[in-house]
Design a protein around this motif. Sequence first.
Motif, PDB file in Angstrom:
ATOM      1  N   GLY A 184     -10.241   1.738  -7.154  1.00 21.68           N
ATOM      2  CA  GLY A 184      -9.694   0.438  -7.533  1.00 21.68           C
ATOM      3  C   GLY A 184      -9.130  -0.288  -6.329  1.00 21.68           C
ATOM      4  N   GLY A 185      -8.335  -1.318  -6.587  1.00 18.63           N
ATOM      5  CA  GLY A 185      -7.781  -2.135  -5.530  1.00 18.63           C
ATOM      6  C   GLY A 185      -6.893  -1.336  -4.598  1.00 18.63           C
ATOM      7  N   SER A 186      -6.907  -1.649  -3.313  1.00 19.81           N
ATOM      8  CA  SER A 186      -6.115  -0.994  -2.264  1.00 19.81           C
ATOM      9  C   SER A 186      -6.371   0.501  -2.186  1.00 19.81           C
ATOM     10  N   GLN A 187      -7.450   0.991  -2.759  1.00 18.26           N
ATOM     11  CA  GLN A 187      -7.811   2.423  -2.708  1.00 18.26           C
ATOM     12  C   GLN A 187      -6.738   3.303  -3.352  1.00 18.26           C
ATOM     13  N   LEU A 188      -5.969   2.743  -4.285  1.00 16.21           N
ATOM     14  CA  LEU A 188      -4.851   3.511  -4.840  1.00 16.21           C
ATOM     15  C   LEU A 188      -5.154   4.095  -6.209  1.00 16.21           C
ATOM     16  N   THR A 189      -6.178   3.601  -6.872  1.00 21.82           N
ATOM     17  CA  THR A 189      -6.482   4.105  -8.208  1.00 21.82           C
ATOM     18  C   THR A 189      -7.950   4.486  -8.312  1.00 21.82           C
ATOM     19  N   ASP A 190      -8.231   5.367  -9.262  1.00 22.49           N
ATOM     20  CA  ASP A 190      -9.606   5.712  -9.623  1.00 22.49           C
ATOM     21  C   ASP A 190      -9.847   5.230 -11.044  1.00 22.49           C
ATOM     22  N   TRP A 191     -10.992   4.614 -11.264  1.00 19.37           N
ATOM     23  CA  TRP A 191     -11.354   4.191 -12.609  1.00 19.37           C
ATOM     24  C   TRP A 191     -12.482   5.088 -13.106  1.00 19.37           C
ATOM     25  N   PRO A 211       0.803  -1.231   0.000  1.00 16.25           N
ATOM     26  CA  PRO A 211       0.000   0.000   0.000  1.00 16.25           C
ATOM     27  C   PRO A 211       0.835   1.279   0.000  1.00 16.25           C
ATOM     28  N   LEU A 212       2.066   1.245   0.497  1.00 17.23           N
ATOM     29  CA  LEU A 212       2.860   2.472   0.524  1.00 17.23           C
ATOM     30  C   LEU A 212       3.911   2.474  -0.577  1.00 17.23           C
ATOM     31  N   SER A 213       4.747   1.435  -0.619  1.00 22.66           N
ATOM     32  CA  SER A 213       5.828   1.441  -1.623  1.00 22.66           C
ATOM     33  C   SER A 213       5.310   1.043  -2.997  1.00 22.66           C
ATOM     34  N   ARG A 214       4.134   0.411  -3.045  1.00 22.59           N
ATOM     35  CA  ARG A 214       3.520  -0.045  -4.290  1.00 22.59           C
ATOM     36  C   ARG A 214       4.355  -1.099  -4.992  1.00 22.59           C
ATOM     37  N   ARG A 215       5.260  -1.746  -4.247  1.00 17.05           N
ATOM     38  CA  ARG A 215       6.002  -2.852  -4.854  1.00 17.05           C
ATOM     39  C   ARG A 215       5.105  -4.063  -4.983  1.00 17.05           C
ATOM     40  N   GLU A 216       5.438  -4.900  -5.946  1.00 19.37           N
ATOM     41  CA  GLU A 216       4.669  -6.139  -6.097  1.00 19.37           C
ATOM     42  C   GLU A 216       4.966  -7.053  -4.925  1.00 19.37           C
ATOM     43  N   ARG A 217       3.943  -7.738  -4.446  1.00 21.72           N
ATOM     44  CA  ARG A 217       4.121  -8.658  -3.319  1.00 21.72           C
ATOM     45  C   ARG A 217       3.045  -9.728  -3.423  1.00 21.72           C
ATOM     46  N   GLN A 218       3.090 -10.719  -2.513  1.00 26.03           N
ATOM     47  CA  GLN A 218       1.984 -11.673  -2.484  1.00 26.03           C
ATOM     48  C   GLN A 218       0.801 -10.975  -1.830  1.00 26.03           C
ATOM     49  N   ALA A 219      -0.367 -11.138  -2.395  1.00 30.45           N
ATOM     50  CA  ALA A 219      -1.539 -10.423  -1.887  1.00 30.45           C
ATOM     51  C   ALA A 219      -1.957 -11.009  -0.545  1.00 30.45           C
ATOM     52  N   ASP A 220      -2.316 -10.137   0.386  1.00 27.16           N
ATOM     53  CA  ASP A 220      -2.605 -10.567   1.751  1.00 27.16           C
ATOM     54  C   ASP A 220      -3.804 -11.508   1.810  1.00 27.16           C
ATOM     55  N   GLN A 221      -4.907 -11.110   1.170  1.00 25.60           N
ATOM     56  CA  GLN A 221      -6.119 -11.934   1.262  1.00 25.60           C
ATOM     57  C   GLN A 221      -5.945 -13.262   0.544  1.00 25.60           C
ATOM     58  N   ASP A 222      -5.234 -13.239  -0.601  1.00 27.59           N
ATOM     59  CA  ASP A 222      -4.997 -14.490  -1.318  1.00 27.59           C
ATOM     60  C   ASP A 222      -4.101 -15.414  -0.504  1.00 27.59           C
ATOM     61  N   SER A 223      -3.140 -14.830   0.239  1.00 28.19           N
ATOM     62  CA  SER A 223      -2.294 -15.661   1.090  1.00 28.19           C
ATOM     63  C   SER A 223      -3.123 -16.334   2.178  1.00 28.19           C
ATOM     64  N   ARG A 224      -4.098 -15.620   2.702  1.00 37.62           N
ATOM     65  CA  ARG A 224      -4.973 -16.230   3.713  1.00 37.62           C
ATOM     66  C   ARG A 224      -5.774 -17.359   3.096  1.00 37.62           C
ATOM     67  N   ALA A 225      -6.189 -17.187   1.837  1.00 36.97           N
ATOM     68  CA  ALA A 225      -6.917 -18.269   1.158  1.00 36.97           C
ATOM     69  C   ALA A 225      -6.019 -19.491   1.022  1.00 36.97           C
ATOM     70  N   VAL A 226      -4.725 -19.289   0.670  1.00 33.10           N
ATOM     71  CA  VAL A 226      -3.783 -20.408   0.542  1.00 33.10           C
ATOM     72  C   VAL A 226      -3.595 -21.072   1.906  1.00 33.10           C
ATOM     73  N   GLU A 227      -3.502 -20.244   2.950  1.00 31.13           N
ATOM     74  CA  GLU A 227      -3.333 -20.776   4.311  1.00 31.13           C
ATOM     75  C   GLU A 227      -4.526 -21.648   4.699  1.00 31.13           C
ATOM     76  N   LEU A 228      -5.725 -21.168   4.389  1.00 28.96           N
ATOM     77  CA  LEU A 228      -6.930 -21.948   4.709  1.00 28.96           C
ATOM     78  C   LEU A 228      -6.929 -23.247   3.916  1.00 28.96           C
ATOM     79  N   ALA A 229      -6.532 -23.177   2.631  1.00 32.08           N
ATOM     80  CA  ALA A 229      -6.486 -24.377   1.789  1.00 32.08           C
ATOM     81  C   ALA A 229      -5.481 -25.382   2.353  1.00 32.08           C
ATOM     82  N   LEU A 230      -4.324 -24.903   2.817  1.00 29.16           N
ATOM     83  CA  LEU A 230      -3.301 -25.790   3.380  1.00 29.16           C
ATOM     84  C   LEU A 230      -3.813 -26.473   4.647  1.00 29.16           C
TER      85      LEU A 230
END
Lengths: 268, 425
Positions: free
Chosen positions: B225-232, A27-46
């Motif tokens: 958009g996602g994470s409240q970072l963009t406007d569509w 949310p701050l650096s905007r770097r690509e990362r594993q998505a938090d909610q999807d990781s929780r889905a993987v955790e639940l699946a595991l």
Amino acid sequence: MLPESLSKAVAGQPLKIAALVSVGQHPLSRRERQADQDSRAVELALSLSPQLPSLIHVGSAQNNALRAYLGMGLNSLTVLNADPDADAVPALADYLRDQPLDIVLTGVRAECGEGSGLLPYAVASQLGWPMVPRIVSVVSIADGHADVWQALPRGQRRALRVPLPFVASVDPAADPARQSAFGPAQRGNIDFRPCAAEPDQARADWEQHPAKPRPKRLAVAKGGTAAERMKAATAKPQGQGGQVMTEGTDREKAEAILARLVAEGVVR
Amino acid sequence: MSLRIRRNPRLERIRRNRLHPEYTALMAATVPAIGPTGLRRINPHQTGFVMVQGRKRLNRLNPGGVGFATSSQPGQAQAKEKPLHSVTDPRGYVAVVMDLPGGRLSSHDRDVLGLAQQLAQAKDDPHAVLAIALGDVRETDLGGAGADRVIQLSQLHTEPLTGYCPELKLSILTEIEKHYQPAYWLFPDSIDGGADLGSRWAVQQHERAAVQAWQVNKENTVCRGGSQLTDWHRPTPRVLLLAPECAAPVEEYRYEALPLELTPPEPISATIEDRGPVSVDPSQIALSEAEFILAAGNGVRNWDQFHQVATVLGATEGASRVAVDDGYMPRHRQVGASGTWVSARVYLAVGISGAIQHLQGIGQCETVIAVNLDAGCDMVRRADLTVIADSEAVFAELLNLMTERQTGVSHQSDTADEGEARHVA
């Protein structure tokens, strides 16, 4: 560690679970990362099945952020190769239809892009499966039905029973994902599959901009005399102080507190 | 014959004295003058009154200088009814599916109804806002919130619509679509069910819904958009899932809220079965989303009793920084600027003096109840109800009261003896 009821249910035939994963965005650096909610889905699946869940991603295979999911203890990840502006729904539905699956898990909303949260609904609709939003756990599976808990506001939960197979989105209130290990993430296998994903026609003429700060709503006093409006505009919002009980026995004071709690509806 | 203006000292005296028995009659007799443009004119020479010292006094409570008798009655201005906005023969509808958590309109619902009125006004031919209430409705003033027409169903073929039943609700929406073909379908994008139902409806209608839409007009829509970072930026679709504060609630008019007829759709068998709410252990609820928090600070000595009270009241436990630093409570239970910002509806603060960092953390709480020995501390100024007492004694009485509530037996005399015995010892 599997819950006892689940271990029994899946003793004969392990549950087949797929997790749909996306590339997240810090949310701050905007770097690509594993998505938090999807990781929780993987955790639940595991946590649900002794058989490792299959991970599915629609996008480009060259993405390094995806390897973080493999670091959670998985061997392989399937990437359906598609352009960034392709429509993921038909590609996913076509792929999932051929797989023998019981549960498909995913996050509620993606962290970048449109992030509308409509994808699980659209995929479930194309597959003809029920869709359960915002689950936090799967309590038991018996007779081809799953008992799941759904997250409600204020930390409350609701029990739902849904027939297998189904699609579910995993709420941020579910258990947090385990830490991703670097070594397994690098060793994991990314299974690259071509797929015929059409470009997303509906989104062709949309424009994407950086988010504009939304104006805060001000409480404007209307009507009354000028003096009243002036008073409303300049009055401090708090600092009035409430009722203060100094006199009385401890019991009377406790009764006053309890009466207030009952009036607010938090004590029944 | 002379044009000299003669003063009437008696009338002046009455005008100066609001307590005079003839004052109201005299002030009511003054008729406002209407100017050539039709506006009401105020003669500045007649407003207010002149004191005996010759100094002029204005009465700010009396804006027009006339009609003092009416404006002096408090609450009369509020009682004035808003004009009725009626749509007699609507050519189309703007459908709003309301959340109604607990049977009442949320502020999010009011915002969506306000936007629906804006969209209906923007249409060339008269459109009516069709408010759809599925489930129990305890709200009586749907017309005041902006509903021209109302469809209300609390059950469908003896199946109640109160729990989680998206498939039943979808079948009703399909029936409404068949009969009324609304120009827009608006849903609040909320966790109370609006986001779920709206997503299902959009997928069923093969519409690309605008999700988290916060700026909507007839042509264009802006969505987060996602994470409240963009406007569509996109053309306005038929199905919209609207963010909170997407528009202002209606203010100027009241609306008819006429009930509309709807033939119930064919019964369907739902695949998802609602097995009811799960009783959640309050100590497991995250502090930030707990509804009722019992928080302890430096003034609490008996921690076993504190945990017992939290269990009996069904409250989530919180703590001030001091209690956490001293090791009585875990760090994730700390409320305040360096801990968790809570949004509880009721916050019971025991032995917390209310440092500014703590008060920041409870800024969103609706009701604050404080138990403290110091009547001058900041928490007392913030609290809606303050009890100046020793926390241990109040806790003991609270435990007794809760036992009485559950068993229906009074223990008042026992505790009094017990308390005295302790003091003696």
